[in-house]
Each structure stands twice: as structure tokens, then as C-alpha cells.
Enzyme design. Structure first.
Site, PDB file in Angstrom:
ATOM      1  N   ASP A  11       4.306   4.014  10.193  1.00  0.00           N
ATOM      2  CA  ASP A  11       3.107   3.190  10.115  1.00  0.00           C
ATOM      3  C   ASP A  11       2.621   3.206   8.667  1.00  0.00           C
ATOM      4  O   ASP A  11       3.135   3.944   7.821  1.00  0.00           O
ATOM      5  CB  ASP A  11       2.031   3.694  11.077  1.00  0.00           C
ATOM      6  CG  ASP A  11       1.086   2.576  11.515  1.00  0.00           C
ATOM      7  OD1 ASP A  11       0.965   1.568  10.788  1.00  0.00           O
ATOM      8  OD2 ASP A  11       0.461   2.703  12.581  1.00  0.00           O
ATOM      9  N   TRP A  12       1.632   2.397   8.387  1.00  0.00           N
ATOM     10  CA  TRP A  12       1.149   2.159   7.020  1.00  0.00           C
ATOM     11  C   TRP A  12       0.809   3.486   6.322  1.00  0.00           C
ATOM     12  O   TRP A  12      -0.151   4.164   6.678  1.00  0.00           O
ATOM     13  CB  TRP A  12      -0.078   1.259   7.091  1.00  0.00           C
ATOM     14  CG  TRP A  12      -0.624   0.762   5.800  1.00  0.00           C
ATOM     15  CD1 TRP A  12      -1.307   1.484   4.873  1.00  0.00           C
ATOM     16  CD2 TRP A  12      -0.566  -0.582   5.296  1.00  0.00           C
ATOM     17  NE1 TRP A  12      -1.683   0.692   3.825  1.00  0.00           N
ATOM     18  CE2 TRP A  12      -1.247  -0.593   4.052  1.00  0.00           C
ATOM     19  CE3 TRP A  12      -0.022  -1.769   5.770  1.00  0.00           C
ATOM     20  CZ2 TRP A  12      -1.394  -1.752   3.289  1.00  0.00           C
ATOM     21  CZ3 TRP A  12      -0.169  -2.922   5.010  1.00  0.00           C
ATOM     22  CH2 TRP A  12      -0.840  -2.905   3.788  1.00  0.00           C
TER      23      TRP A  12
END
Length: 738
Positions: free
Chosen positions: A277-278
Site C-alpha cells: 500500500d502507499w
């Protein structure tokens, strides 16, 4: 034109063996830096990306140098073509993979996934994902970061909007359906996109419902509750998977070899690509699990995370690779998975196959897509209360008051994660109502409260005008709930009450004794005890997308008979959370015949029961369940049991009813939930008509994980429950014999 493009064009897809051979041939030609570039995913220009996507000049140069393998927040046939042209100037001419958050539609915005799950319509979930993929692919997108399949038992968590609620059985069916919708029957078609099942795992169990917070769950809870939707999505062919921000058992999920390799690739045989994820790899330092960014990157890639989203750590790992901290085998495997995703989409054969501006113009916001958005919105609405058949309203009322700042809001109908969805495309509740009423009806609108983005309005300045409007009217529709930006990522709430002064407004209007309907537009279950007790009609309308206003009016005026059922429990108070239907029993469960018995598992100031249970939802029809029966009370081995119930529509109005089957294993070597959903049927029943719902179950449907987490079936009795929600059921007994 839309029909011309809707089926997509395909290329002669290579066999898995040939794609792997070609990928390995390419890997053999790559430098370490070029390999790491393929594992690097960066966002485009974020300055105004929801309106105008962009790629920075330095990023075009990095593409030419082979330092970017994937981009996100970049879309549009023309822009993605320019990026691919830059990629064709790189030494090895490897195309770029474009990802985007197509969560509940692209430009055509469908209901938020939590709302859509309330339709209990697996085919609908697949159809909306298919149309979303068609639009996104036409705009140059190859990959969506959806579906989110996190089981959510805490409505304080803002990201409940993205999932299918609290139940792993229903959640698994919807997860698989959305994967099939995004990816279609053949990924080589240019109207398909890669699905990305997320967030692995237990992100929805964040302590306190606070986004990104610590998760502490047992391995049994992981395997029984949180794993199943991921496994279902992978079995349906999900091409990619995203890690979660939280830790599991002291290790950030992004660094967990147990999750990313042992379970995902070992137990489940997942062959696809894993993306962080980011910046979640970077954040493992803040967790305290890595000292430096390089350490974090080494741990992540060795755990089995193939691509680094926006962290720009993998791209700088050459020194660690040459030092042997990341083996050639590990690096090559990660690169191979990225390249195979591009091969499956046909990008090596034609990097520009998703870059067709004519197709983009024809498909984006297509009328057929809007029609499906309206259908999905209609089916997602849940009727919570309808005393004395207050609804449906007559279209020929002389005067109708519509009150509430959210009633005129178009932006908030889209919900969060609307991305490139635009308010000007949406239909507000007020506009939808005005379209439906007769020419002789006067609609009086008053805000009553401000639906202010970013904060709760505490001003009662609009109450006077709202009360005047209500006094002049034959009926009142009050639209309350949450603005879109009160929901979604990073929007957890400590309170589940109606925001600001909304409940105060409802109380003031209630004193007028006018026929009144409350319409809720929100992204999570709310605690609305006073409203539920006093207001005669309540419609849960969620954030329904661009056709919200039309769909809500369809239900309010009876053109559509509501059939939605809740997929998350509504608490009476935030103090009951977590509250969910499939809980375990205790040694001292509350006694319904003596609820004030002191030494039981209960509150001294509130009922244990929810305000509205899982599976609950009313209709303009009236359904009665009778004559539950089983084909045999004892069964063994591979025998199956047929369960039948009669459902009668005691009204004159045809309607749909979701008939739900639950089972309890009464005694087992591992304690079991009080009820578990095992099936459902959606029946359309005419007025005065009786239909049978028939279910078939066998031992495989009743198996559970033993103490070694192996599927097992034990002899003993089972209670079978059938009804219109998880709390109101008929029951019968079965016994499985050794």
C-alpha cells in the site's frame, strides 16, 4: 458506438509457459537497476489529478530510463499513450502499467461497495465491476486497486464504505464476483483490468476503529473471519494483491513472510503480483520494525512484496542486491511477476491497446452505464422503518417539504473514492424528488442545516425556515447523514450519532405531527435510537452514486419496492462496538426471559441487542415465514439435506425478499459462533402468493477449522435457522452421524 466497443478486442494470448519464457528472456537482458525500476510504482502529478491527470517531466525521463515500472493516479487515453511512447524509448521498451482506484465506478459512479452489498445480489456486483472496468480501460487504465474485501465489524472505521460488511460468507461471494467483473472472462480483452484484492490482512480490525491503527487478532480469527474473502478472490483469479498498513502479531503486514509467502503463495498457491500500500514499506520504520528505509525494503521484498507503491525504496536497492541481502532469485521472481501481469494484458504485443481516445469518448459516462448505476442504487436502499405504511408517498401531494443540506448536495451523493466522478454528473435527492412528483405538487426546499464539507455544522439558524416549510406541507422528507468526506480512508469517527444539529432538527420537525420520512445518506451504520423510536419512516440510502436522487425518489414514491438488507449491524450506541451477529457465546450469556439477571454478559445501561441486526430490511410487501422443514434430521458421510421454508407475501404489492439460511454447530471441539450465514435466496413474490425457498447443505458446508487449523467435520447436532434477518428466524435441528 458503445455497443461496438463493449465486448472489447482481444489478442492471441500466449500460454503461461510462453509468457514465462519471454519474461525470463527479458530478465536475462536487464541490469539490476532496470529490474528494480520495474518494481517501482509512482504517482503522477497530484496537484489536480481528479480533474486533470498529469505526469511530471522528470517522470517522463525516468520512464525513458527504465526507472518506473508502474504509475498510479494517471489516466486518459491521450496521456497514457504519451507515457507508453516514452517507455518505447527505453532500452528494453517495457510498457508502463497504469493503476487507479476504481473503487465503485470510474466516471460513472456506482453506490459505495457497502451500500451495494446490501442488495445481496452477487450478479449485480459483477455487472457494476464489469462496467467500471470497461470505462476505466477505455481511459487507459490497466489495473484497479479493488476490490477491498476487509471484513469490518467496527463502523467507526471510515473504510467500511469500501467493503461488503461483517460477514465472511457473503463477503467472499461478493469478492469473487467483483474480481470476475473487473477481469472479465479473458484478460487479453482490452476492456478488462487487473483486480487487486486488498488489504491483506485484517485492516478492518484496527483497534478503536481508528484507521491505520494496531491490529491484534488470533490466528483462528484470521483464518475463520478475515482470510476467507481473500481466498475466494484468489480462487476467482485475482491477478494482484495489496498489503495492509497494520501489523499482525508484531510484524507489519507488508513485512510478513508468513502472510505474503507462507499463506498466500504456499497454502493458497497464489501466482500473481503483490504490491505494497502507499508507502507502507517506508512506514515499517515508524512501526519500529526496521531501522532504515533500505532495511525495510530488504525485509519487504524478501517477505514476498513485489512492487513498492510510491515509497521509491526498491528503485534504490542496487547496493543491497549486490551485497547479497536480496538474492538474484528473489529479485528475478518479483520482476517476473510484474512482467507477467503486463504480458497477460497484451501490453508487450501492443503497448497502446488501452490508449484509444475514440473508445474513451464513446464509453465513459455512457447512458447504459447510468442505467445500471440507477438499478444498483435502487437495489442498495434499505427500508428501516415504515409504520402504518407511511411509504410510499403519493406523487400528487399538494405540497411536499424537502429539508436538509444533504438533500441538494450532488457531491455527497457520490461518496468517497469517487476519484474522477463529478458532482455535475450526479442527481441530488431534491432533483430526483422534483422529477417524480406531479405537475400539481409544490416542492418546498429548506436547508435546515448546512452540509459543510470538512466539519459538522452546529448552527441552528436554518431551523426557523425549515419549520415554516414543514408547516405548509402535507408531508416532510428530511435528508440527513454524513457528507462524503466524513467517510472513507483517514475518516474514522469516535461518535456514530447524526452529525452536528441534524437530530435536533428532526426533533423540532417531529413536534409538528406531520407525516415525516427520514432519508439517511451516509457511509457507515449510525446510532439513531431517538429517530428510530419516534419517526414513522426511515430509509437508509447510503451514498448511492450519480443516480442517487433518482433511485431514492423511485423508492419514496413506490416505483421501486425496496429489497435491500443490511450487511453491517447498526448499534444502539457506540459503546456496543464491536457488535456483529456471528459472535461467540459466553459461559454466561444473557437470559432473554430474565434480562436483568446480574451475573450475565450484559450492560447495566443498555440492551445487548443491536438497533438493526445483520440481514435486516423491510419492504412495501409483508412477508411471513412458515413451515420450515428438513428432508432428514440425521445425515452422514456425503449425504445432503434439503431445507425448505414457505414464504408468503401477505400484501397486495409484489416484492423481493432475501431469505437467509444460518447454521449453528451446537457442540464442537472448538467453540463456534451462535449463527453463521450459509446461504441466501432472493425471491420475487407476488401479492398474496406463497413461494418456497429451498437450500441444500452437506457436511462440507458445516466443516470448521480444528485446533490445528485443518478443516474437519465432527458428529453432533446443528441448529438450522431461516428468516428475513439474522435475529428473526425459524429453526430446526439436524444431526450428523459418525
Amino acid at each position: 458506438m458503445a455497443l461496438l466497443f463493449s465486448n472489447g478486442s482481444t489478442y492471441a494470448q500466449l500460454s503461461d509457459q510462453e509468457m514465462t519464457r519471454r519474461a525470463d528472456s527479458l530478465i536475462a537482458q536487464m541490469t539490476v537497476e532496470e529490474k528494480l525500476g520495474q518494481l517501482n510504482q509512482v504517482a503522477g502529478d497530484l496537484s489536480n489529478f481528479k480533474r486533470v491527470a498529469g505526469i511530471l517531466p522528470v517522470q517522463f525521463q525516468q520512464i525513458r530510463e527504465g526507472k518506473i515500472g508502474s504509475m498510479l493516479m494517471v489516466y486518459g487515453a491521450d496521456l497514457t499513450r504519451k507515457a507508453q511512447e516514452a517507455a518505447m524509448q527505453s532500452r528494453l521498451k517495457i510498457p508502463v502499467l497504469f493503476g487507479f482506484d476504481v473503487i465503485h465506478g470510474y466516471r460513472t459512479t456506482f453506490p459505495i461497495p457497502l451500500a451495494e452489498s446490501c442488495a445481496w445480489d452477487v450478479e449485480l456486483a459483477e455487472r457494476t465491476a464489469r462496467m467500471a472496468a470497461t470505462e476505466a480501460a477505455a481511459a487507459g487504465i490497466h489495473w484497479t486497486f479493488a476490490p477491498m474485501v476487509d471484513i469490518a465489524r467496527d463502523p467507526r472505521w471510515g473504510r467500511v464504505i469500501e467493503g461488503a460488511g461483517e460477514d465472511p460468507y457473503l463477503g467472499s461471494l461478493i469478492a469473487a464476483a467483483r474480481v470476475r467483473g473487473f477481469q472479465g472472462a479473458d484478460l487479453s480483452a482490452d476492456n478488462t483490468i487487473l483486480a487487486c484484492v486488498k488489504h491483506f490482512v485484517a485492516y478492518g480490525a484496527a483497534e478503536g476503529g481508528r484507521d491505520y491503527n494496531t491490529v491484534d487478532v488470533s490466528e483462528r480469527t484470521l483464518r475463520e473471519i478475515y482470510f476467507p474473502p481473500f481466498k475466494a478472490a484468489i480462487d476467482a483469479g485475482a491477478a494482484t494483491l495489496m498489503t495492509s498498513f497494520n501489523e499482525i502479531s508484531g510484524t507489519p503486514a507488508t513485512l510478513s513472510r508468513f502472510l505474503m509467502t507462507d499463506v498466500l503463495r504456499g497454502e493458497w498457491n497464489f501466482k500473481g503480483m503483490v504490491v505494497s500500500d502507499w508507502e507502507s514499506i517506508n512506514e515499517s520504520r515508524v512501526h519500529g520494525a526496521a531501522k532504515t528505509n533500505d532495511d525495510a525494503a530488504v525485509l519487504a521484498i524478501n517477505a514476498g512484496v513485489d512492487m513498492d507503491m510510491e515509497g521509491e525504496l526498491y528503485v534504490n536497492l542496487a547496493k543491497e542486491v549486490r551485497a547479497g541481502k536480496v538474492s538474484d532469485a528473489v529479485l528475478n521472481q518479483a520482476v517476473r511477476r510484474v512482467l507477467l501481469a503486463k504480458f497477460k494484458l497484451g501490453l508487450f504485443d501492443d503497448p497502446f491497446r488501452y490508449c484509444n481516445a475514440e473508445r474513451e469518448k464513446a464509453l465513459v459516462l455512457n447512458p447504459a452505464h447510468r442505467a445500471l448505476a440507477r438499478e444498483a442504487a435502487q437495489k442498495s436502499i434499505v427500508l428501516l422503518k415504515n409504520d402504518k405504511n407511511m411509504l410510499p408517498l403519493r406523487k400528487d401531494l399538494k405540497t411536499l417539504a424537502v429539508i436538509g443540506g444533504l438533500a441538494e448536495s450532488k457531491r455527497d451523493m457520490l461518496g468517497e473514492w469517487e476519484m474522477v466522478g463529478r458532482p455535475e454528473d450526479a442527481v441530488s435527492v431534491l432533483d430526483g424528488i422534483k422529477k417524480q412528483v406531479s405537475d400539481k405538487t409544490t416542492v418546498i426546499y429548506s436547508k435546515g442545516y448546512e452540509a459543510t464539507r470538512g466539519k459538522e455544522s452546529l448552527s441552528k439558524a436554518g431551523f426557523v425556515e425549515a419549520i415554516k416549510a414543514a408547516k405548509k406541507s402535507d408531508a416532510v422528507v428530511v435528508v440527513v447523514g454524513e457528507t462524503a468526506d466524513m467517510t472513507g480512508e483517514a475518516h474514522s469517527r469516535a461518535s456514530l450519532d447524526l452529525p452536528g444539529v441534524q437530530e435536533d432538527l428532526i426533533k423540532e420537525l417531529h413536534t409538528l405531527n406531520k407525516p415525516m420520512v427520514v432519508v439517511l445518506t451516509n457511509g457507515r451504520p449510525l446510532s439513531i435510537v431517538w429517530t428510530a423510536e419516534k419517526v414513522p419512516a426511515i430509509v437508509e440510502a447510503w451514498h448511492l452514486g450519480i443516480e442517487a436522487g433518482n433511485a431514492i425518489a423511485d423508492v419514496l414514491f413506490g416505483d421501486v419496492n425496496p429489497s435491500g438488507k443490511l450487511t453491517m449491524t447498526f448499534p444502539r450506541s457506540v459503546g456496543q462496538i464491536p457488535i456483529y451477529y456471528n459472535h461467540k457465546n459466553t459461559g454466561r450469556p444473557i437470559n432473554p426471559q430474565n434480562p436483568n439477571d446480574r451475573y450475565k454478559s450484559r450492560y447495566i445501561d443498555l440492551d445487548n441487542t443491536p438497533l438493526y441486526p445483520f440481514g435486516y430490511g423491510l419492504s412495501y410487501s409483508s412477508f411471513e415465514y412458515k413451515n420450515l422443514r428438513v428432508s432428514q434430521r440425521e445425515f452422514r458421510g456425503s449425504e445432503s439435506v434439503t431445507i425448505t421454508v414457505d414464504v408468503t407475501n401477505n400484501s397486495t404489492v409484489a416484492g423481493e425478499e432475501v431469505v437467509q439460511l444460518y447454521v449453528r454447530d451446537d457442540v464442537a471441539s472448538v467453540t463456534r459462533p451462535v449463527k453463521e450465514l450459509k446461504g441466501f435466496k432472493k425471491l420475487r413474490i407476488g401479492g398474496g402468493e406463497t413461494k418456497q425457498a429451498v437450500f441444500t447443505i452437506s457436511a462440507k458446508d458445516l466443516m470448521f477449522l480444528d485446533r490445528a487449523f485443518k478443516p474437519t467435520m465432527e458428529a453432533g447436532t446443528f441448529t438450522v435457522f431461516v428468516g428475513g434477518n439474522s435475529a428473526q428466524t425459524l429453526d430446526e435441528k439436524l444431526e450428523y452421524l459418525p
